[in-house]
Scaffold this active site. Structure first.
Site, PDB file in Angstrom:
ATOM      1  N   ARG A  76     -91.038  47.915 -20.767  1.00 30.63           N
ATOM      2  CA  ARG A  76     -92.311  48.080 -21.465  1.00 30.63           C
ATOM      3  C   ARG A  76     -93.497  48.277 -20.526  1.00 30.63           C
ATOM      4  O   ARG A  76     -94.310  49.191 -20.715  1.00 30.63           O
ATOM      5  CB  ARG A  76     -92.612  46.842 -22.349  1.00 30.63           C
ATOM      6  CG  ARG A  76     -91.885  46.821 -23.652  1.00 30.63           C
ATOM      7  CD  ARG A  76     -91.511  45.408 -24.020  1.00 30.63           C
ATOM      8  NE  ARG A  76     -90.459  44.980 -23.128  1.00 30.63           N
ATOM      9  CZ  ARG A  76     -89.157  45.228 -23.351  1.00 30.63           C
ATOM     10  NH1 ARG A  76     -88.789  45.802 -24.444  1.00 30.63           N
ATOM     11  NH2 ARG A  76     -88.235  44.869 -22.471  1.00 30.63           N
ATOM     12  N   THR A  77     -93.616  47.403 -19.530  1.00 26.58           N
ATOM     13  CA  THR A  77     -94.842  47.434 -18.725  1.00 26.58           C
ATOM     14  C   THR A  77     -94.932  48.733 -17.938  1.00 26.58           C
ATOM     15  O   THR A  77     -95.964  49.408 -17.939  1.00 26.58           O
ATOM     16  CB  THR A  77     -94.890  46.209 -17.798  1.00 26.58           C
ATOM     17  OG1 THR A  77     -94.613  45.048 -18.563  1.00 26.58           O
ATOM     18  CG2 THR A  77     -96.261  46.075 -17.152  1.00 26.58           C
ATOM     19  N   LYS A 108     -86.016  48.887   4.458  1.00 32.94           N
ATOM     20  CA  LYS A 108     -85.983  48.891   5.934  1.00 32.94           C
ATOM     21  C   LYS A 108     -86.779  47.726   6.503  1.00 32.94           C
ATOM     22  O   LYS A 108     -86.965  47.632   7.715  1.00 32.94           O
ATOM     23  CB  LYS A 108     -86.571  50.207   6.463  1.00 32.94           C
ATOM     24  CG  LYS A 108     -85.833  51.447   5.997  1.00 32.94           C
ATOM     25  CD  LYS A 108     -86.604  52.693   6.452  1.00 32.94           C
ATOM     26  CE  LYS A 108     -86.278  53.879   5.579  1.00 32.94           C
ATOM     27  NZ  LYS A 108     -87.305  54.927   5.665  1.00 32.94           N
ATOM     28  N   ARG A 129     -95.573  45.254  -9.818  1.00 32.76           N
ATOM     29  CA  ARG A 129     -94.764  44.110 -10.284  1.00 32.76           C
ATOM     30  C   ARG A 129     -93.851  43.686  -9.146  1.00 32.76           C
ATOM     31  O   ARG A 129     -93.242  44.536  -8.493  1.00 32.76           O
ATOM     32  CB  ARG A 129     -93.927  44.464 -11.503  1.00 32.76           C
ATOM     33  CG  ARG A 129     -92.875  43.386 -11.794  1.00 32.76           C
ATOM     34  CD  ARG A 129     -92.135  43.575 -13.076  1.00 32.76           C
ATOM     35  NE  ARG A 129     -93.003  43.366 -14.217  1.00 32.76           N
ATOM     36  CZ  ARG A 129     -92.559  43.355 -15.481  1.00 32.76           C
ATOM     37  NH1 ARG A 129     -91.271  43.538 -15.731  1.00 32.76           N
ATOM     38  NH2 ARG A 129     -93.387  43.170 -16.479  1.00 32.76           N
ATOM     39  N   HIS A 157     -99.081  37.457 -15.831  1.00 28.39           N
ATOM     40  CA  HIS A 157     -98.865  38.813 -16.363  1.00 28.39           C
ATOM     41  C   HIS A 157    -100.101  39.120 -17.233  1.00 28.39           C
ATOM     42  O   HIS A 157    -100.016  39.187 -18.457  1.00 28.39           O
ATOM     43  CB  HIS A 157     -97.579  38.826 -17.186  1.00 28.39           C
ATOM     44  CG  HIS A 157     -97.025  40.186 -17.487  1.00 28.39           C
ATOM     45  ND1 HIS A 157     -97.736  41.359 -17.272  1.00 28.39           N
ATOM     46  CD2 HIS A 157     -95.815  40.560 -17.994  1.00 28.39           C
ATOM     47  CE1 HIS A 157     -96.977  42.387 -17.647  1.00 28.39           C
ATOM     48  NE2 HIS A 157     -95.814  41.931 -18.079  1.00 28.39           N
TER      49      HIS A 157
HETATM   50  N1   CP Z   1     -93.147  42.314 -21.642  1.00 25.63           N
HETATM   51  C1   CP Z   1     -92.693  42.809 -20.456  1.00 25.63           C
HETATM   52  O1   CP Z   1     -93.238  42.540 -19.398  1.00 25.63           O
HETATM   53  O2   CP Z   1     -91.606  43.621 -20.589  1.00 25.63           O
HETATM   54  P1   CP Z   1     -90.909  44.416 -19.392  1.00 25.63           P
HETATM   55  O3   CP Z   1     -90.305  43.365 -18.462  1.00 25.63           O
HETATM   56  O4   CP Z   1     -89.889  45.283 -20.030  1.00 25.63           O
HETATM   57  O5   CP Z   1     -91.970  45.183 -18.660  1.00 25.63           O
END
Ligand code: CP
Length: 331
Positions: A76-77, A108, A129, A157
């Site tokens: 999603r993100t 590396k 991320r 998040h």
């Molecule tokens: N909600 C969320 O962070 O989903 P993903 O891990 O799929 O990005």
């Protein structure tokens, strides 16, 4: 779905003064936002949601490049950020890898700091991320351009929490006076670490339901209580659901446990199934940042208040708003 409360989520274009609020800023933690900034993000998301629904082809980020750096799995993100940038007329460069499959020079031994110093020369905005808590802060130190934290280990998040707030506003029209229950792995769940901080701006009552070993970190609860927010902790899910307007369910974060045996001990502690809805507060909204494993049974999907797929869809307008606001590009 229509946005119910036009006063809180108006779809008006932000003014020049409002646009100055987030221009050039990193988005690293939910703790960084003022209520004025949150209102701006919600309004700008509604503004973009309407434009996309109306079929407008946008050029707000034309000529700009977003680096999408995912060192941990995501559906999603990553894809909603990349969709958001595309919808704004911009371009995307991507690194999507995990500890098992590495395609960048991280394999590396290159540090995140060095990688970001270079990527900052290629892109105008950086979305990152990482499995490491604090990674986005490190990236922000290395970059001149805005960095958006898309999940740093068991840390935060914040962009997910912003779309969660947007979803509650759309589902319920307002947050003031609502009781919101956060359920599941509140220790490792970065979405709830960010969401509880954002909820503290909106006059909500908060209930926390978790297995004893997976409770919300005490320092986060203390921070929110200091702001005068009413926070209750319980292990009685049905009692919590009976008084809640929103039930926000989270996955037990298997990947954050030291061993599988400890995960197995708690993985089935709280399951939301349609039986629970019979005694839950009328109209309760069920949310989940997804992915789900077993914590919401699929029969709940047919319930009208099951908002988790709509919630995932809201990631696009909210991330459009964030990208355009940090670059000062809302046209
Ligand atoms: N909600 C969320 O962070 O989903 P993903 O891990 O799929 O990005």
């Amino acid at each position: 779905m229509e946005i119910k409360n036009k006063e809180i989520v108006s779809a008006a274009k932000p003014s020049a003064d409002q646009l100055a609020l987030l221009k050039g800023k990193d988005i690293l933690s939910a703790a960084q936002f003022t209520k004025e900034e949150l209102d701006l993000i919600m309004e700008t998301a509604a503004y973009y949601e309407k434009k996309v629904k109306d079929g407008e082809v946008l050029k707000d980020m034309e000529g700009k490049v977003m680096a999408s750096l995912f060192f941990e799995p995501s559906t999603r993100t990553r894809l909603s950020f990349e969709t958001a940038m595309s919808r704004l007329g911009g371009s995307v460069i991507t690194v999507a890898e995990s500890a098992k499959v590495q395609t960048s020079s991280t394999a590396k031994g290159e540090t995140l700091y060095d990688s970001i110093r270079v990527i900052d020369l290629y892109a105008d905005v950086i979305v990152v991320r990482s499995p490491q808590k604090g990674a986005a802060d490190e990236a922000a130190l290395a970059a001149e351009n805005p960095v958006l934290n898309s999940g740093d280990g068991a840390g935060e998040h914040p962009t997910q929490a912003l779309l969660d707030i947007y979803t509650i506003l759309k589902e319920r029209g307002d947050l003031k006076g609502l009781t919101v229950t956060l359920l599941g792995d509140l220790k490792h769940g970065r979405t709830v670490h960010s969401l509880i901080r954002l909820l503290s701006h909106f006059g909500c009552h908060i209930i926390l339901v978790a297995p004893e070993k997976l409770r919300m970190p005490a320092e986060i609860v203390a921070d929110v209580e200091k702001l005068g927010v009413d926070v209750k902790q319980t292990d009685n899910l049905s009692e919590a659901a009976a008084v809640s307007d929103v039930l926000y369910v989270t996955r037990i974060q298997k990947e954050r446990f030291e061993n599988e045996a400890e995960y197995d001990l708690v993985k089935n502690d709280f399951i939301v199934e349609s039986e629970l809805l019979k005694t839950a507060k009328e109209g309760i909204v069920i949310m989940h940042p997804l992915p789900r494993v077993n914590e919401i049974t699929v029969d709940v999907d047919d319930y009208a208040g099951a908002a988790y797929f709509r919630q995932a869809g809201n990631g696009v307008p909210v991330r459009m708003a964030l990208l355009a606001l940090v670059k000062g590009c809302v046209r």
